[in-house]
Scaffold this motif. Sequence first.
Motif, PDB file in Angstrom:
ATOM      1  N   GLU A  50      75.579  79.089 -67.109  1.00 47.49           N
ATOM      2  CA  GLU A  50      74.311  78.617 -67.665  1.00 47.49           C
ATOM      3  C   GLU A  50      74.275  78.730 -69.180  1.00 47.49           C
ATOM      4  OE1 GLU A  50      71.603  81.003 -65.422  1.00 47.49           O
ATOM      5  OE2 GLU A  50      72.140  79.985 -63.534  1.00 47.49           O
ATOM      6  N   ALA A  51      75.061  79.645 -69.743  1.00 51.55           N
ATOM      7  CA  ALA A  51      75.129  79.788 -71.199  1.00 51.55           C
ATOM      8  C   ALA A  51      76.011  78.716 -71.832  1.00 51.55           C
ATOM      9  CB  ALA A  51      75.660  81.172 -71.563  1.00 51.55           C
ATOM     10  N   CYS A  53      79.498  78.702 -71.316  1.00 53.18           N
ATOM     11  CA  CYS A  53      80.851  79.225 -71.537  1.00 53.18           C
ATOM     12  C   CYS A  53      81.879  78.344 -70.831  1.00 53.18           C
ATOM     13  CB  CYS A  53      80.964  80.653 -71.002  1.00 53.18           C
ATOM     14  SG  CYS A  53      79.980  81.860 -71.908  1.00 53.18           S
ATOM     15  N   ARG A 262      73.692  83.204 -74.136  1.00 54.90           N
ATOM     16  CA  ARG A 262      73.201  81.838 -74.363  1.00 54.90           C
ATOM     17  C   ARG A 262      73.045  81.554 -75.845  1.00 54.90           C
ATOM     18  NH1 ARG A 262      69.930  83.211 -69.919  1.00 54.90           N
ATOM     19  NH2 ARG A 262      68.148  83.646 -71.267  1.00 54.90           N
ATOM     20  N   ARG A 263      72.477  82.515 -76.569  1.00 53.99           N
ATOM     21  CA  ARG A 263      72.293  82.312 -78.013  1.00 53.99           C
ATOM     22  C   ARG A 263      73.629  82.232 -78.730  1.00 53.99           C
ATOM     23  NH1 ARG A 263      68.277  86.076 -76.835  1.00 53.99           N
ATOM     24  NH2 ARG A 263      69.488  87.818 -77.683  1.00 53.99           N
ATOM     25  N   ARG A 266      75.206  78.799 -78.085  1.00 57.62           N
ATOM     26  CA  ARG A 266      74.431  77.811 -78.850  1.00 57.62           C
ATOM     27  C   ARG A 266      74.798  77.853 -80.321  1.00 57.62           C
ATOM     28  NH1 ARG A 266      68.620  79.808 -79.906  1.00 57.62           N
ATOM     29  NH2 ARG A 266      69.894  81.039 -81.359  1.00 57.62           N
TER      30      ARG A 266
END
Length: 318
Positions: A50-51, A53, A262-263, A266
């Motif tokens: 979900e991030a 990767c 996630r950050r 991004r």
Amino acid sequence: MSTTPTTTRQRTLGSRLAGPGRPVYVTAEIGINHNGDLDNALRLIDAAAEAGCDAVKFQKRTPEVCTPRDQWDVERDTPWGRMTYLAYRHRVEFGEEEYRAVDEHCAERGIDWFASPWDVESVAFLEKFDVPAHKVASASLTDDELLRAMRETGRTVILSTGMSTPRQIRHAVEVLGSENIVLCHATSTYPAPAGELNLRMIHTLQTEFPNVPIGYSGHETGLQTTLAAVALGAVFVERHVTLDRAMWGSDQAASVEPGGLRRMVRDIRTIEESLGDGVKRVYESELKPMQKLRRVPGVVAEQGEAPGEGVDRVPAAV
């Protein structure tokens, strides 16, 4: 399986190429942060997918081989009660059944997985799966037998360089062969203080091994220094991931929780986009501000040049 790089500084990792000019290959290291619980591992795979990767990484050991004999019967406190160190090592180790589940779940989520094998038997175990690479943990950099076993698989080998001298690194590269490795700068302290990260080593490794892609394996807290590694040219990034840094385990405190992961991904993608190609140009979006703000326009473009092609023009004399 193909592992032939298209250029001397690109390497095949599953369906991806990693190296200069390619998106940074981001790996979330689960390691043993699952604490022997398959459900934890699957949740961490979900968090990494979900991030955004590219892969998750585990650690694979044969406990009787990797645990020093004089430590087998030494007792320690664990979340499962007091047990010997060897029993603990078995408690957190996944077998074939768990890795089959990991393999299937990663395929469903569209994310690669591989591992750091700590012994030759574990290399053979991982060869049961079509992993995109094998990873040499920093602690294994001086284990020539293990390095040769990884090289013989024909897969890309990712080599971390923590706790190692320049001479040891050169020797490991010689044993593995430079044609199909990714070399990762690392500091093997958990967590590593900023003053010991020495990120300029990325440039040092780029200079000494010009035909090898250079990555970064981070064990620090926070995200800024990992992002700085990308800005310095790391083409592969690995950070430990955890469901909760307060969980029991030696690597949890140096890990990133799902929101931070996630950050980080991004921001890595933003950095990639912002680095550009190093060629100075006037962008079309700059033309209106130029007309409004520049008192002496100078030469913007010559005949036949598009707005963004006016490179290295000398302004008119004032």
